[in-house]
Motif scaffolding. Sequence first.
Motif, PDB file in Angstrom:
ATOM      1  N   LEU A  76     113.129   2.206  98.322  1.00  0.00           N
ATOM      2  CA  LEU A  76     112.601   1.422  96.284  1.00  0.00           C
ATOM      3  C   LEU A  76     114.003   1.558  95.476  1.00  0.00           C
ATOM      4  O   LEU A  76     114.535   1.345  94.405  1.00  0.00           O
ATOM      5  N   LYS A  77     114.850   2.918  96.100  1.00  0.00           N
ATOM      6  CA  LYS A  77     116.565   2.998  95.273  1.00  0.00           C
ATOM      7  C   LYS A  77     116.917   2.400  95.370  1.00  0.00           C
ATOM      8  O   LYS A  77     118.067   2.163  94.237  1.00  0.00           O
ATOM      9  N   GLU A  97     123.740   4.438  93.680  1.00  0.00           N
ATOM     10  CA  GLU A  97     122.371   4.418  93.197  1.00  0.00           C
ATOM     11  C   GLU A  97     123.467   5.067  92.098  1.00  0.00           C
ATOM     12  O   GLU A  97     122.945   4.170  90.631  1.00  0.00           O
ATOM     13  N   SER A  98     124.039   5.527  91.985  1.00  0.00           N
ATOM     14  CA  SER A  98     124.509   6.451  91.120  1.00  0.00           C
ATOM     15  C   SER A  98     125.590   5.201  90.133  1.00  0.00           C
ATOM     16  O   SER A  98     126.038   5.154  89.253  1.00  0.00           O
ATOM     17  N   ASP A 138     123.757   3.839  87.598  1.00  0.00           N
ATOM     18  CA  ASP A 138     122.756   4.565  86.527  1.00  0.00           C
ATOM     19  C   ASP A 138     123.481   5.602  86.328  1.00  0.00           C
ATOM     20  O   ASP A 138     123.755   6.589  87.309  1.00  0.00           O
ATOM     21  N   ILE A 139     124.532   6.210  85.239  1.00  0.00           N
ATOM     22  CA  ILE A 139     125.326   7.080  85.611  1.00  0.00           C
ATOM     23  C   ILE A 139     124.339   8.832  85.353  1.00  0.00           C
ATOM     24  O   ILE A 139     124.438   9.768  85.821  1.00  0.00           O
ATOM     25  N   PHE A 140     122.876   8.378  84.912  1.00  0.00           N
ATOM     26  CA  PHE A 140     121.981   9.800  84.893  1.00  0.00           C
ATOM     27  C   PHE A 140     121.857  10.094  86.314  1.00  0.00           C
ATOM     28  O   PHE A 140     121.321  11.381  86.709  1.00  0.00           O
ATOM     29  N   VAL A 141     121.730   9.509  87.287  1.00  0.00           N
ATOM     30  CA  VAL A 141     121.705   9.854  88.800  1.00  0.00           C
ATOM     31  C   VAL A 141     123.216   9.924  89.577  1.00  0.00           C
ATOM     32  O   VAL A 141     122.412  11.038  90.330  1.00  0.00           O
ATOM     33  N   ASP A 142     123.910  10.589  88.489  1.00  0.00           N
ATOM     34  CA  ASP A 142     125.305  11.432  89.038  1.00  0.00           C
ATOM     35  C   ASP A 142     125.294  12.767  87.868  1.00  0.00           C
ATOM     36  O   ASP A 142     125.851  12.499  87.061  1.00  0.00           O
ATOM     37  N   PRO A 143     124.426  13.717  88.205  1.00  0.00           N
ATOM     38  CA  PRO A 143     124.874  14.498  87.215  1.00  0.00           C
ATOM     39  C   PRO A 143     126.251  15.342  86.312  1.00  0.00           C
ATOM     40  O   PRO A 143     126.047  15.966  85.730  1.00  0.00           O
ATOM     41  N   VAL A 144     126.688  15.563  87.977  1.00  0.00           N
ATOM     42  CA  VAL A 144     128.193  15.976  87.949  1.00  0.00           C
ATOM     43  C   VAL A 144     129.150  15.223  86.467  1.00  0.00           C
ATOM     44  O   VAL A 144     129.741  15.750  85.876  1.00  0.00           O
TER      45      VAL A 144
END
Length: 1141
Positions: free
Chosen positions: A933-934, A1018-1019, A1022-1028
């Motif tokens: 699903l990701k 995945e990043s 969506d930028i939220f998927v890449d916390p750094v």
Amino acid sequence: MAAYGRPELQLLLLPLVCLCGFGSVVGLKVAGGPAEPPNVPVLGAADAVVQDAPAAVAAAGASQPRRATGWKLSEEEACREDLTRLCPKHTWTNNLAVLECLQDRREETELGPDCNHLLWNYKLNLTTDPKFESVAMEVCKSTITEIKECNEEERGRGYLVSCLVDHRGNISDYQCNQYITKMTSIIFSDYRLICGFMVKCKEDINNLHCGSINVGHKDVHSQGEVIACLEKAMVREAEQQDQGHPIKEVCQRAILRVAELSSDDFHLDRHLYFSCRDDRERFCQNVQASEGKVYKCLFNHKFEEAMSEKCRDALTTRQKLISQDYRVSYSLAKACKLDLRKHRCSLDTNLPRAREARLSYLLLCLEAAVHRGRPVSGECQGEMLDYRRMLMEDFSLSPEIVLHCRTEIEAHCSGLHRKGRTLHCLMRIGRGDHSTAVDSVCQSALKTLIQSADPGADYRIDRALNEACESVIQTACKHIRTGDPMILSCLMEHLYTDKMVEDCEHRLLELQYFISRDWKLDPILYKKCQGDAARLCHTHSWNETSELMPPGAVFSCLYRHAYRTEEQGRRLSRECKVEVQRILHQRALDVKLDPELQKRCMTDLGKWCSEKTDTGQELECLQDHLEDLVSACRDVVGNLTELESEDIQIDALLIRACEPIIQTHCHDVADNQIDTGDLLECLVQNKHQKEMNDKCLVGVTHFQLIQMKDFRFSYKFKMSCKEDVLRLCPNIKKKVDVVICLSTTVRNDTLQDAREQRVSLKCRKQLRVEELEMSEDIRLDPELYEPCRSDISRFCPNMNFGNAQMIECLKDQKKQLSQRCHQRIFRLQEGEMNDPELDYQLMRVCKQMIKRFCTEADARNVLQCLKQNKNSELMDPKCKQMITKRQITQNTDFRLNPVLRKACRADIPKFCQSILNKASEDTELEGQVIACLKLKYADQRLSPDCEDQIRVILQESALDYRLDPQLQMHCSDEISKLCVEEAAAQEQTGQVEECLKVNLLKIKQDVCKKEVLNMLKESKADIFVDPVLHTACALDLKHHCAAITPGRGRQMSCLMEALQDKRVRLQPECKKRLQDRIDMWSYAAKVAPAEGFSDLAVQVMTSPSKNYILLMIALSVCILFMVGLLCGRITKRVTRELKDR
């Protein structure tokens, strides 16, 4: 001396005083000591008779002529030496005082033969001379008139004096009483002076070798030995120890009559008098020799060390005669005369002299009156108390015990006869504390004796118990009045406590064993419940039994009615129910105190519980082996357990152990007069509080485990769901199966959106309580416990079962578990994720956080609420850690995430069907579906609801690599080599993922490299998927992309455009991170080319050369378009030329 040598002829010729009546002797008063000078006028009258009887004296062989008047024994030459040696001078002037002095001499002191002969004939003449009778007529004139029987006696034959002696208890005239008393003492000095005794007992005397009617060399004043010999023979016959020469009934009556007539003054029992003269001086010196007081005093000192054996034997014989005929006790007959008549306890003259004619009949009859609340005089009750104590002190006073328990006494109890020790030894054997069982006849004799003595009414009756428990009573029961029946209950309440001493414990249990087998022997229970017993159990009076309702069955009947509801019919009165509960509490202390349980479970106790000998272990053992018991035992244990579930206070040992927790957390429900399972529920809910001790915890958990065997053992569950069980789950008995059946019904109705739930509301509420209890201890869920037994011993050997610790350990070791256990754990987790309230550890650890953040959240959404507040500054670290564990579990399989499952129910079969086809029902997919699903999220192909849920999962797993099972599984080696410090950090903030991205070129395993590339892919979406990156570019997002909606790579594209735009100045950190990502994406594009058009489109849109690529694509499209147009015109011209032809 010729006359002295032929007393037989004298006895045949001379009439004797006839003491042959059989009326009761009461109210007798005699003179004080044996040497007391008679100073009353009647004695002068007696001497006057002697003065007018010269012929009689001459016939006695006197040595010198007698004066016509004033003859004195002291003047006779035959007795002068003995008189000077033995009697004080002040007695010499009175013939009767001299006679009393000489006949009461010490046994070792001999009289001369001539003096003996003189005294014998003097006494004989006194009792036969008609003039002596005339003195009696003169002195007792008014008394004779009052006593009808004596007034009608023929004069001149000695019968008048006999009648007066027989009725001396009714003589009120002082002079007459003194006169008859002195005559009695003369008569009782020799059995031959008692009219008819020799005739009735001559044959028995000779057969038993008790002496001879010939005086021979024997002292005529010691002929009381003959009666003593007959009395002992009579006692032996009652005990069936001597069958050779049975005593005739007529002689037995004469013996008892003699004993009865001598009951007021111990001087009259010549054998006992001579045997106990020194002991009387030692123990009873100041006790008057009247009204049987010396007898009672000596009885009380019978077992003193200083008491001589000869006196003790004589006293025992006397007591045995009293046990055969209560009238042999002067004080008892006198004190209870009116009460016997009032309560119709008189003997039936038509009955043979058997049990009904003995002391036991009197005691049972009067005790019945006392227990029924009818008035019995205090004096009589005091006498009854003395003789009940006497029966308990010396077993030999009960012929049935001696006869039927002889084997047991000789084998186990020899040498213990004093102070009730032999009786308690027999009671201990009867209780089953020895390997040898007591014969049923002996057991019956013990029960009869205990009923007669009735020690339950006053503990002091049982001297062995009284002495053993004196210290306990003084400390633990000092607030209770001495002699109160509640003393025994108080002792039972302190059984197995620090205040109890071992000897008292044994004596108490030995007595309670027999009291528990006859409800009437507990006076408080009988008093409060006699009306209920008569109404509900059809009982009879206190001393009557019924074959249809024996004493042991009455209590069973009472407690069956004690816990009935109003709908079930007749119930006990409140005060009776309180007493029934008290008895049940006592019986719970020892399985042997429950007659029905011991009777039906004797075989099972030996088979399953022979090694369980500690306090309370036997019942617990029977409950543990409930399925293995024979049906009769299983029913009894089941009924008792069902009763305990309603009123756990019946389990006195458990309540005692749980006193601290009850006082702190459950005092409100404990104080309720009627317990309906609330106290047990409270203990379960608070079993892990700091006040909980090990004993209480073990006891509560054990009862919970027993409850799983049958849903009836959970009172509240039974009452709430009884109808639902009968309707929806018939023929199911085990509680766990019933819970599963009902909970499955509730779940199905919920999932199918049924208009009406089939399980009632009150049952659903209680079902929730039961499910929560089962989640706390794996042992409460046999469906889980049995498959995981071996895994528990392998992986969690030192883990506690409680607080769901064992379940949590198995969850942590899930990958190593056996297949069956793994499947069960997976099902458990699936249920917990659907209903977080069943997750005991989560609810316990996060209890306060739930109150803080999720008070308004639905119970089924508690975990979702906690996840949303996980990163709050107010979140408790332990709770946060527990939430993370649950997130890790959820991400291993979409089925463990009900919110995701519902949101993606269409997407999962559409995109991930191949994975589902390979999966089994009860094993995790290790995050494969979520990983699928990701990827579709990155391709922007998911439905909005599913996309939202995947976004959340991506954001969470980007911060903590452990939430991505595929990454953790495939990259564990790389993480341990390349990202050690980052993985060891207590707080995960995406540093491990960043480390893997940075070290992408160093990763050698393709599967791990693929996972990292997927993260990069995945990043982009969506930028939220890449916390750094998100943290580094937070300000730039706010300044340059605030209007851009998150998702679908829009904000990432915004940042990339800003990076390409030279007019925009990004934060250095953001710019650096963006450039790093571009390099990574470039590498990813080389290593992992686009697998489809969608991947290509994403790469183009996220590429830094996006504008150039798009321009080139547009130019290519235009060129193709122009080529198409040109080619079209050429083909069109050729077609026209062909047509023109």
